[in-house]
Design an enzyme around this catalytic site. Structure first.
Site, PDB file in Angstrom:
ATOM      1  N   ASP A  27       0.827  -1.201   0.000  1.00 17.25           N
ATOM      2  CA  ASP A  27       0.000   0.000   0.000  1.00 17.25           C
ATOM      3  C   ASP A  27       0.869   1.263   0.000  1.00 17.25           C
ATOM      4  OD1 ASP A  27      -2.211   1.585   0.144  1.00 17.25           O
ATOM      5  OD2 ASP A  27      -2.868   0.926   2.111  1.00 17.25           O
ATOM      6  N   ASP A  28       0.589   2.175  -0.920  1.00 18.53           N
ATOM      7  CA  ASP A  28       1.250   3.504  -0.946  1.00 18.53           C
ATOM      8  C   ASP A  28       2.767   3.418  -1.064  1.00 18.53           C
ATOM      9  OD1 ASP A  28      -1.313   4.358  -0.553  1.00 18.53           O
ATOM     10  OD2 ASP A  28      -0.919   5.534   1.231  1.00 18.53           O
ATOM     11  N   CYS A  69      -6.883   3.471  -3.177  1.00 15.64           N
ATOM     12  CA  CYS A  69      -6.979   2.087  -2.700  1.00 15.64           C
ATOM     13  C   CYS A  69      -8.086   1.243  -3.333  1.00 15.64           C
ATOM     14  CB  CYS A  69      -7.141   2.088  -1.177  1.00 15.64           C
ATOM     15  SG  CYS A  69      -5.853   3.012  -0.319  1.00 15.64           S
ATOM     16  N   LYS A 122      -5.205  -5.889   3.922  1.00 14.16           N
ATOM     17  CA  LYS A 122      -6.208  -4.843   3.684  1.00 14.16           C
ATOM     18  C   LYS A 122      -7.118  -5.207   2.512  1.00 14.16           C
ATOM     19  CE  LYS A 122      -6.263  -0.074   1.998  1.00 14.16           C
ATOM     20  NZ  LYS A 122      -5.461   1.144   1.815  1.00 14.16           N
ATOM     21  N   SER A 147      -8.381   0.857   5.121  1.00 11.51           N
ATOM     22  CA  SER A 147      -7.035   1.353   5.412  1.00 11.51           C
ATOM     23  C   SER A 147      -6.752   1.373   6.914  1.00 11.51           C
ATOM     24  CB  SER A 147      -6.856   2.762   4.847  1.00 11.51           C
ATOM     25  OG  SER A 147      -6.934   2.755   3.444  1.00 11.51           O
TER      26      SER A 147
END
Length: 521
Positions: A27-28, A69, A122, A147
């Site tokens: 993520d990210d 997301c 997630k 998240s």
């Protein structure tokens, strides 16, 4: 041995069993966060991913399907743009629905083909009723429904804004951008097993569960899909310290916080790789990538876009990473590893997307997707296994929360060229957003000579005119294709306070801890 002929344009041959798949989605994470993409720095923050790349394949022009997301995850699982699958922006804590039930995911199709399917991490595609992971193709699930900053915890990670711990009956705290009324839940299958969860022990729980699933594969005697969605970089954590160390020690310098989270994520990847190598390395594909680029708004707690700086935008104010269609928002670090099948220490510049995971895995498993819908992913098996450098001729990037309407395919990539029809409106570190601008004719950049996207081509040049004409034609064709697609879904984005997951509504932040009941899988 039995014959297995792989369908869908994939590789054909004779195998004793179908391949296993491990998909790891970070993520990210920024393109420049992995050591393999910036060897001159030698930070050694990702040694296991470095090794996986040395023993496998690095994809240098791989893109998340969206730059936030939920839309990114929906497109990966369905192989379809958000304008087809209905998911164009993020779901909320109180969302009553999620990824439309009319959509078909690759875990569902693999499950129907005899695979054991498990997910860790997630989800963020709906947490109520039919929208949860175990109703969308997964036999087992352990993770967070959205998240890891969309709920309070008693000991927070490093984040901007810095959020207070969960409320107690004696303390009601509100801070803009923070969730203080609902504890962040850990869900196993469809039950909350810990709320609020402990972010600082989550990696070890994920590691233990993932390795157990892999090691139990032999006993199950069936191929497996393990899909792991890691939120380590969304809210970074510092190194775990002994309990007798003073609390003040838990505040290292900003740079160390993000690097420590990279190392923690990398250690989890390493544990998964080692378990897979021990059990069935020559029959298991591990594919690591990201859901979108770094969240620039998080400042010192955000990752690195590498050379993809989006200078045209940043020179005018505003962000050029997550939520945007600039390269830093969706070009993500990607590594594929399959001993004996993927040639070691190779690099491939083919233009690929996370949507291709859907098509490629089904091809390698010999599974034909339903013919009643249109797909946007391509079969990249020949890129992975044979080094072919043919990817997408055209790849479109949707608005994921910056300028324009959610889901609009407003940026187009073809070869080395990239065209922007709308820019601006994403927050950068410091709060500037940049003015939303429409571009007619579009801005066109030559990424081969301008990775930083600083200077667009001159409109009057023959080069610009030829590229603009080709892109405009394909863009109109795709928009017409979507407009006439009878399989287009519409997501329900309505919310209700009662839809928020809570194991004990009588307590301020919802509290339960059933960790001792977590069983092995």
């Amino acid at each position: 041995r039995r014959l297995l002929f792989l369908k869908g344009g994939g590789v054909t041959g004779i195998y004793s069993k179908k391949p296993n798949f491990i998909i790891i989605l970070a993520d990210d994470i920024g393109w420049g966060d992995l050591d393999i993409n910036k060897p001159e720095d030698k930070t050694n923050s990702t040694p296991y991913l470095n090794l996986m790349a040395e023993q496998g394949l690095k994809l240098t022009d791989f893109h998340s399907p969206a730059s936030t997301c939920s839309p990114s995850r929906a497109a990966i699982l369905t192989g379809r743009y958000g304008l087809r699958n209905g998911v164009t922006h993020n779901f909320a804590v109180g969302s009553v629905a999620g990824l439309p039930v009319s959509e078909v995911t690759f875990p569902q199709l693999l499950q129907e083909a005899g695979y054991y399917t498990a997910m860790i991490g997630k989800w963020h595609l709906g947490h109520n009723g039919p929208y949860g992971p175990t109703n969308r193709g997964f036999d087992y699930y352990l993770g967070i429904p959205y998240s890891n900053d969309m709920g309070c915890t008693d000991v927070s990670g490093y984040n901007l804004p810095q959020c207070p711990p969960c409320d107690t009956p004696r303390s009601q705290v509100f801070r803009c951008g923070c969730y203080s009324k609902i504890g962040l839940p850990l869900i196993e299958n469809s039950s909350i097993v810990e709320q609020p969860l402990n972010l600082w022990t989550l990696t070890e729980q994920y590691k233990a569960t993932a390795t157990r699933i892999i090691r139990n594969a032999r006993a199950r005697q069936q191929p497996y899909l393990l899909y792991i969605a890691l939120a380590h970089m969304h809210v970074p954590l510092a190194p775990t310290l002994p309990p007798d160390v003073p609390a003040t020690t838990h505040h290292p310098s900003d740079g160390r916080v993000y690097s420590a989270s990279l190392r923690e994520m990398d250690s989890l990847v390493g544990a998964i790789k080692m378990a897979s190598d021990d059990i069935d390395e020559k029959n298991t594909l591990i594919w690591f990538t990201g859901d979108n680029g770094p969240w620039e708004q998080k400042c010192q707690y955000a990752g690195s876009v590498g050379p993809f700086l989006g200078k045209w935008q940043t020179s005018r104010g505003g962000g050029s990473a997550k939520r945007t269609t600039w390269e830093g928002g969706h070009r993500v670090p990607t590594v594929a590893y399959w001993p004996g099948r993927i040639p070691p220490n190779t690099t491939n510049p083919a233009l690929l997307s996370g949507m291709d995971i859907f098509t490629t895995l089904l091809s390698l498993a010999g599974v034909t997707p339903p013919s009643d819908r249109r797909y946007d992913g391509i079969d990249a098996s020949k890129v992975l296994l044979h080094g072919e450098q043919i990817g997408h001729e055209f790849l479109f990037h949707p608005n994921s929360g910056a300028a324009g309407v959610f889901g609009d395919l407003q940026t187009v990539r073809t070869g080395k060229y990239k065209a922007y029809y709308i820019t601006g409106a994403a927050e950068s570190c410091g709060g500037a957003t940049g003015r939303q601008l429409l571009h007619d004719p579009p801005l066109i950049f030559d990424l081969e000579h301008d990775q930083a996207e600083e200077t667009p081509l001159e409109v009057r040049t023959p080069e610009y005119q030829a590229v603009a004409k080709r892109i405009a034609r394909r863009r109109e064709e795709l928009l017409w294709d979507i407009a006439t697609d009878n399989s287009v879904s519409t997501a329900d984005y309505s919310t209700d306070e009662s839809a928020a997951p809570c194991c004990n509504a009588r307590q301020a932040a919802c509290r339960c801890n059933l960790q001792g009941q977590l069983d092995g899988n």
